[in-house]
Motif scaffolding. Structure first.
Motif, PDB file in Angstrom:
ATOM      1  N   GLY A  64       0.779  -1.225   0.000  1.00 46.28           N
ATOM      2  CA  GLY A  64       0.000   0.000   0.000  1.00 46.28           C
ATOM      3  C   GLY A  64       0.813   1.280   0.000  1.00 46.28           C
ATOM      4  O   GLY A  64       0.250   2.366  -0.078  1.00 46.28           O
ATOM      5  N   ILE A  65       2.131   1.172   0.063  1.00 45.56           N
ATOM      6  CA  ILE A  65       2.966   2.373   0.029  1.00 45.56           C
ATOM      7  C   ILE A  65       3.227   2.725  -1.434  1.00 45.56           C
ATOM      8  O   ILE A  65       3.629   1.874  -2.231  1.00 45.56           O
ATOM      9  N   ASP A  66       2.986   3.960  -1.785  1.00 44.97           N
ATOM     10  CA  ASP A  66       3.167   4.448  -3.147  1.00 44.97           C
ATOM     11  C   ASP A  66       4.600   4.181  -3.616  1.00 44.97           C
ATOM     12  O   ASP A  66       5.565   4.552  -2.951  1.00 44.97           O
ATOM     13  N   ARG A  67       4.748   3.529  -4.748  1.00 45.42           N
ATOM     14  CA  ARG A  67       6.082   3.191  -5.273  1.00 45.42           C
ATOM     15  C   ARG A  67       6.952   4.429  -5.502  1.00 45.42           C
ATOM     16  O   ARG A  67       8.162   4.370  -5.424  1.00 45.42           O
ATOM     17  N   ARG A  68       6.311   5.558  -5.798  1.00 42.38           N
ATOM     18  CA  ARG A  68       7.098   6.793  -5.972  1.00 42.38           C
ATOM     19  C   ARG A  68       7.792   7.168  -4.672  1.00 42.38           C
ATOM     20  O   ARG A  68       8.920   7.644  -4.695  1.00 42.38           O
ATOM     21  N   LEU A  69       7.128   6.933  -3.549  1.00 46.52           N
ATOM     22  CA  LEU A  69       7.748   7.231  -2.260  1.00 46.52           C
ATOM     23  C   LEU A  69       8.901   6.270  -1.970  1.00 46.52           C
ATOM     24  O   LEU A  69       9.906   6.654  -1.392  1.00 46.52           O
ATOM     25  N   ILE A  70       8.733   5.025  -2.375  1.00 50.86           N
ATOM     26  CA  ILE A  70       9.783   4.036  -2.134  1.00 50.86           C
ATOM     27  C   ILE A  70      11.049   4.411  -2.893  1.00 50.86           C
ATOM     28  O   ILE A  70      12.147   4.328  -2.370  1.00 50.86           O
ATOM     29  N   GLY A  71      10.904   4.857  -4.127  1.00 52.73           N
ATOM     30  CA  GLY A  71      12.065   5.198  -4.946  1.00 52.73           C
ATOM     31  C   GLY A  71      12.552   6.624  -4.787  1.00 52.73           C
ATOM     32  O   GLY A  71      13.614   6.980  -5.290  1.00 52.73           O
ATOM     33  N   TRP A  72      11.798   7.440  -4.057  1.00 54.23           N
ATOM     34  CA  TRP A  72      12.072   8.876  -3.957  1.00 54.23           C
ATOM     35  C   TRP A  72      13.482   9.198  -3.476  1.00 54.23           C
ATOM     36  O   TRP A  72      14.167  10.018  -4.065  1.00 54.23           O
ATOM     37  N   GLN A  73      13.962   8.555  -2.460  1.00 56.69           N
ATOM     38  CA  GLN A  73      15.296   8.825  -1.930  1.00 56.69           C
ATOM     39  C   GLN A  73      16.335   7.828  -2.444  1.00 56.69           C
ATOM     40  O   GLN A  73      17.482   7.874  -2.039  1.00 56.69           O
ATOM     41  N   SER A  74      15.940   6.909  -3.311  1.00 56.78           N
ATOM     42  CA  SER A  74      16.828   5.843  -3.762  1.00 56.78           C
ATOM     43  C   SER A  74      17.496   6.190  -5.088  1.00 56.78           C
ATOM     44  O   SER A  74      17.368   5.468  -6.069  1.00 56.78           O
ATOM     45  N   CYS A 144      -0.930  15.348   2.266  1.00 55.19           N
ATOM     46  CA  CYS A 144      -1.923  14.267   2.316  1.00 55.19           C
ATOM     47  C   CYS A 144      -1.267  12.910   2.075  1.00 55.19           C
ATOM     48  O   CYS A 144      -1.530  11.949   2.786  1.00 55.19           O
ATOM     49  N   THR A 145      -0.408  12.826   1.085  1.00 60.91           N
ATOM     50  CA  THR A 145       0.279  11.569   0.775  1.00 60.91           C
ATOM     51  C   THR A 145       1.147  11.119   1.943  1.00 60.91           C
ATOM     52  O   THR A 145       1.133   9.953   2.321  1.00 60.91           O
ATOM     53  N   VAL A 146       1.871  12.035   2.537  1.00 63.53           N
ATOM     54  CA  VAL A 146       2.802  11.687   3.618  1.00 63.53           C
ATOM     55  C   VAL A 146       2.059  11.307   4.891  1.00 63.53           C
ATOM     56  O   VAL A 146       2.336  10.283   5.508  1.00 63.53           O
ATOM     57  N   TYR A 147       1.086  12.110   5.277  1.00 59.66           N
ATOM     58  CA  TYR A 147       0.418  11.875   6.558  1.00 59.66           C
ATOM     59  C   TYR A 147      -0.587  10.735   6.525  1.00 59.66           C
ATOM     60  O   TYR A 147      -1.020  10.272   7.572  1.00 59.66           O
ATOM     61  N   ARG A 148      -0.953  10.256   5.342  1.00 61.88           N
ATOM     62  CA  ARG A 148      -1.906   9.147   5.259  1.00 61.88           C
ATOM     63  C   ARG A 148      -1.236   7.820   4.908  1.00 61.88           C
ATOM     64  O   ARG A 148      -1.910   6.856   4.570  1.00 61.88           O
ATOM     65  N   LEU A 149       0.088   7.751   5.001  1.00 63.14           N
ATOM     66  CA  LEU A 149       0.817   6.519   4.665  1.00 63.14           C
ATOM     67  C   LEU A 149       0.337   5.326   5.486  1.00 63.14           C
ATOM     68  O   LEU A 149       0.040   4.267   4.947  1.00 63.14           O
ATOM     69  N   ALA A 150       0.304   5.488   6.801  1.00 70.86           N
ATOM     70  CA  ALA A 150      -0.073   4.376   7.682  1.00 70.86           C
ATOM     71  C   ALA A 150      -1.498   3.929   7.404  1.00 70.86           C
ATOM     72  O   ALA A 150      -1.786   2.725   7.358  1.00 70.86           O
ATOM     73  N   GLU A 151      -2.393   4.873   7.193  1.00 75.53           N
ATOM     74  CA  GLU A 151      -3.784   4.561   6.910  1.00 75.53           C
ATOM     75  C   GLU A 151      -3.915   3.761   5.619  1.00 75.53           C
ATOM     76  O   GLU A 151      -4.634   2.757   5.547  1.00 75.53           O
ATOM     77  N   ARG A 152      -3.206   4.175   4.582  1.00 72.91           N
ATOM     78  CA  ARG A 152      -3.252   3.463   3.302  1.00 72.91           C
ATOM     79  C   ARG A 152      -2.634   2.082   3.420  1.00 72.91           C
ATOM     80  O   ARG A 152      -3.125   1.133   2.818  1.00 72.91           O
ATOM     81  N   ALA A 153      -1.568   1.940   4.182  1.00 74.24           N
ATOM     82  CA  ALA A 153      -0.941   0.629   4.356  1.00 74.24           C
ATOM     83  C   ALA A 153      -1.888  -0.317   5.093  1.00 74.24           C
ATOM     84  O   ALA A 153      -2.009  -1.489   4.735  1.00 74.24           O
ATOM     85  N   ARG A 154      -2.583   0.182   6.109  1.00 75.22           N
ATOM     86  CA  ARG A 154      -3.545  -0.641   6.849  1.00 75.22           C
ATOM     87  C   ARG A 154      -4.702  -1.065   5.931  1.00 75.22           C
ATOM     88  O   ARG A 154      -5.141  -2.221   5.948  1.00 75.22           O
ATOM     89  N   ALA A 155      -5.193  -0.133   5.120  1.00 76.28           N
ATOM     90  CA  ALA A 155      -6.297  -0.436   4.212  1.00 76.28           C
ATOM     91  C   ALA A 155      -5.885  -1.477   3.165  1.00 76.28           C
ATOM     92  O   ALA A 155      -6.648  -2.367   2.830  1.00 76.28           O
ATOM     93  N   ALA A 156      -4.669  -1.379   2.667  1.00 75.05           N
ATOM     94  CA  ALA A 156      -4.172  -2.329   1.662  1.00 75.05           C
ATOM     95  C   ALA A 156      -3.987  -3.714   2.260  1.00 75.05           C
ATOM     96  O   ALA A 156      -4.102  -4.714   1.571  1.00 75.05           O
ATOM     97  N   ALA A 157      -3.698  -3.776   3.558  1.00 79.05           N
ATOM     98  CA  ALA A 157      -3.475  -5.077   4.219  1.00 79.05           C
ATOM     99  C   ALA A 157      -4.786  -5.755   4.567  1.00 79.05           C
ATOM    100  O   ALA A 157      -4.811  -6.974   4.753  1.00 79.05           O
ATOM    101  N   ALA A 158      -5.887  -5.004   4.656  1.00 79.33           N
ATOM    102  CA  ALA A 158      -7.166  -5.561   5.088  1.00 79.33           C
ATOM    103  C   ALA A 158      -7.651  -6.749   4.255  1.00 79.33           C
ATOM    104  O   ALA A 158      -8.081  -7.741   4.815  1.00 79.33           O
ATOM    105  N   PRO A 159      -7.599  -6.687   2.911  1.00 84.08           N
ATOM    106  CA  PRO A 159      -8.070  -7.850   2.142  1.00 84.08           C
ATOM    107  C   PRO A 159      -7.133  -9.023   2.344  1.00 84.08           C
ATOM    108  O   PRO A 159      -7.440 -10.113   2.469  1.00 84.08           O
TER     109      PRO A 159
END
Length: 159
Positions: A64-74, A144-159
């Motif tokens: 659920g973490i946006d791939r752009r964020l994963i690669g942002w500092q890499s 919005c993208t930064v502060y909602r990371l945990a919420e989006r990760a939890r939502a993606a894990a639910a299914p």
């Protein structure tokens, strides 16, 4: 008389290299699994594999973490790959054939050394680093993208 677990892996009173290596490999395998389990149970997140290098073990990432964020500092990885491409071309031009596995590894080390930035003399606390990272991420992706990371990760894990 059984010497017990304290003497396991010892040869003549000394620790054996093979015994130490076995324990290091076990620790390197178990620690990430333990960390993933703890993060999952505490935060309700899930993990997914992502292939970074073909033929190598995948990297586990939080679902659920946006791939752009994963690669942002890499950016370093791409810089190493670019430098390695140049070194490989130079090697092939000089030798008339592509590098083997050992030479390829040595060239990758050279590429990493070439692009490595000079060491910073300023030491920052984890709090200072996190503040800088957060500020930078907000500038690039928005609050919005930064502060909602945990919420989006939890939502993606639910299914």
């Amino acid at each position: 008389m059984d010497p017990g677990p304290a003497a396991a892996g010892r040869e003549g009173g000394n620790l054996s290299t093979d015994s130490l290596r076995t324990r290091i490999v076990a620790a390197e395998t178990l620690y990430p699994l333990y960390l993933m389990e703890e993060v999952s149970s505490r935060f309700g997140w899930a993990w997914e594999p992502r292939e970074v290098t073909s033929g190598h073990r995948p990297v586990m990432e939080i679902t659920g973490i946006d791939r752009r964020l994963i690669g942002w500092q890499s950016t370093r990885r791409q810089q190493v790959e670019d430098a390695l491409s140049v070194l490989t071309d130079e090697y092939e031009e000089r030798q008339g054939h592509p590098p083997g596995e050992k030479v390829g590894y040595a060239l990758a080390c050279q590429a990493a050394d070439r692009i490595r930035p000079p060491k910073h003399t300023e030491l920052l606390s984890l709090t200072e680093l996190r503040t800088r990272w957060r500020t930078s991420a907000i500038q690039v992706f928005g609050a919005c993208t930064v502060y909602r990371l945990a919420e989006r990760a939890r939502a993606a894990a639910a299914p």
